[in-house]
Design an enzyme around this catalytic site. Structure first.
Site, PDB file in Angstrom:
ATOM      1  N   THR A 154       0.793  -1.224   0.000  1.00  0.00           N
ATOM      2  CA  THR A 154       0.000   0.000   0.000  1.00  0.00           C
ATOM      3  C   THR A 154       0.830   1.281   0.000  1.00  0.00           C
ATOM      4  OG1 THR A 154      -1.786  -1.156   1.106  1.00  0.00           O
ATOM      5  CG2 THR A 154      -1.773   1.247   1.295  1.00  0.00           C
ATOM      6  N   GLU A 157       0.274  13.991   5.015  1.00  0.00           N
ATOM      7  CA  GLU A 157       0.377  14.774   6.259  1.00  0.00           C
ATOM      8  C   GLU A 157       1.800  15.255   6.528  1.00  0.00           C
ATOM      9  OE1 GLU A 157      -1.926  12.831   9.569  1.00  0.00           O
ATOM     10  OE2 GLU A 157      -2.428  11.506   7.907  1.00  0.00           O
ATOM     11  N   HIS A 207      -8.059  -9.185   2.478  1.00  0.00           N
ATOM     12  CA  HIS A 207      -7.121  -9.856   3.391  1.00  0.00           C
ATOM     13  C   HIS A 207      -7.826 -10.917   4.230  1.00  0.00           C
ATOM     14  CE1 HIS A 207      -3.367  -7.789   2.784  1.00  0.00           C
ATOM     15  NE2 HIS A 207      -3.986  -6.618   2.773  1.00  0.00           N
TER      16      HIS A 207
HETATM   17 ZN   LIG Z   1      -3.260  -1.334  -0.289  1.00  0.00          ZN
END
Ligand SMILES: [Zn+2]
Length: 447
Positions: free
Chosen positions: A103, A170, A226
């Protein structure tokens, strides 16, 4: 519309009469119909050009659906995704993630146009080899985040960016300071519709204050993938929810009259593959050849990353591990191959950073590496594998004025998206790994 207005003038033509006494009326009617037709066309022109100027600048909304494996769009009725596909440009066989297909590396490659060794986020967690500091998905210190993400590039070009979640958003970098009004701190419990409604509210601002670039992130369907793997009905429900949330975004843009002006780019970060059937490799099975202490192993699966102490030669570790794996005596040994990172296939672009440990193991699709046998149930889904596996592919759709309707393009790597966005926004791009000519091959010329 224009053709209809011209053809509708035909009944006024007095072709059925031949009397000279009507010729002046004929002339007046012809002139009147020409005048009305011209007025109608002018009205059309001004109405269309006025709607084209609702927004004074190009706008890109970059939407990510985590773990949206390519093909999920066919697992459930997805009318909104298909509306974008039919009205826009689609990667026909999916978007290719960068390696490792995880990710954080992928989201940050999408917004920087850089491969992980160049943008620094080489895994979801890793160590700085010099300081020993640990990077986690909650690390916001700019020392970790290299390159120039799109929000920073947009700000450097004196335009406004807004981020409703994205890895790295951020982090205060260059002219980007994560401004309160336009940068949401990550909170997975914010309902998806609230995220969309906040983004839509930006379009209620005075038009010159509408951000030029907006990100929007959804955790689904990765979460479900997942848990149960890519083929469970739980995925189908999650895909339907993503479609519905896209529908909410589209409707809100339509209600504000800007849907056809905004560039909506819908992507995922990686795919998903099932890991059932005990596809496991246990490192302690290699003990007869080499003992691998747990503190050497920085990451187990699906990308095995090992940093032995300086006193141990990494080439020796690789040779011993592969000797054991090739011996035929290790369960699933043939499904793991260990490399010195500089010997990995070049197409993986995974060596040029000291953050990458010197030893990297690649497993076959769906296999997992574990330190030792636990007897735990190992049925679910995973990603992070070689990006050549089709199961790791995700989706790309571009919709908006610069994307041709109904066009299909070949698969491409997500490092190309950075240049695509800077081209649409017509701003100066930072150096990156994408091809400078890629946007010309995908985008329509700007009008
Ligand atoms: Zn991902």
């Amino acid at each position: 519309m224009g053709e209809e207005s011209w053809s509708s003038s035909k009944p006024f033509l007095p072709h059925q009469r031949s009397s000279n006494s009507c010729s002046s009326w004929r002339f007046i009617l012809v002139i009147a119909s020409m005048f009305l037709g011209a007025a109608f066309l002018l009205a059309l022109y001004f109405s269309s050009s006025s709607s084209a100027t609702l927004l004074p600048h190009p706008v890109v909304i970059l939407v990510s659906s985590d773990g949206f494996r390519f093909g999920y769009q066919h697992k459930a009725p997805t009318p909104n995704i298909h509306r974008l596909i039919h009205g826009g440009t689609e990667a026909l066989t999916g978007l290719i993630p960068v390696f490792p297909t995880l990710t954080f590396p992928n989201h940050y490659s999408i917004v920087t146009g850089l491969y992980p060794p160049h943008h620094g986020i080489i895994n979801n967690f890793f160590y700085d080899p010099i300081t020993g500091d640990k990077f986690t998905m909650a690390s916001h210190h700019p020392k970790w985040w290299l390159g120039h993400p799109l929000w920073e590039t947009v700000a450097a070009n004196n335009l406004t960016a807004a981020t409703y979640f994205w890895p790295g958003s951020e982090v205060h970098k260059g002219p980007w300071a994560c401004p309160k009004a336009f940068c949401q701190p990550y909170n997975s419990s914010v309902p998806f519709q609230d995220r969309v409604d906040t983004v839509l509210s930006y379009f209620d601002l005075p038009t010159d204050q509408v951000p030029s670039f907006i990100t929007l992130y959804f955790e689904d369907p990765d979460h479900q993938g997942h848990l149960v793997g890519p083929d469970d009905s739980l995925i189908t429900d999650a895909v339907s929810r993503i479609d519905a949330i896209l529908g909410r975004l589209i409707l809100g843009l339509e209600q504000r009259g800007v849907f056809h002006e905004v560039h909506l780019i819908f992507v995922g970060d990686h795919g998903m593959v099932g890991t059932c059937d005990k596809k496991l490799i246990f490192l302690d099975d290699l003990a007869p050849w080499l003992d691998i202490p747990e503190d050497w192993v920085h990451y187990y699966t699906p990308i095995l990353a090992i940093r032995p102490p300086p006193s141990v030669d990494p080439a020796h570790v690789v040779a011993k591990m592969n000797q054991g794996l090739d011996s035929g005596k290790v369960e699933n040994g043939g499904k793991l191959r260990v490399f010195l990172k500089q010997d990995l296939p070049e197409r993986l672009h995974y060596s040029d950073s000291d953050r990458i440990p010197p030893i990297i193991g690649l497993v076959d699709e769906g296999y997992k590496v574990e330190p030792t046998r636990t007897g735990n149930n190992e049925c679910g889904g995973a990603h992070g594998y070689d990006n050549a596996f089709f199961s790791m592919r995700t989706i790309f759709i571009g919709h908006g004025p610069r994307f041709a309707k109904g066009r299909k393009i070949p698969s491409f790597e997500n490092v190309q998206i950075y240049n695509l966005v800077t081209s649409i926004l017509n701003i100066q791009a930072a150096p990156n790994n994408g091809s400078a000519s890629f946007p010309d091959s995908v985008l329509l010329p700007s009008s």
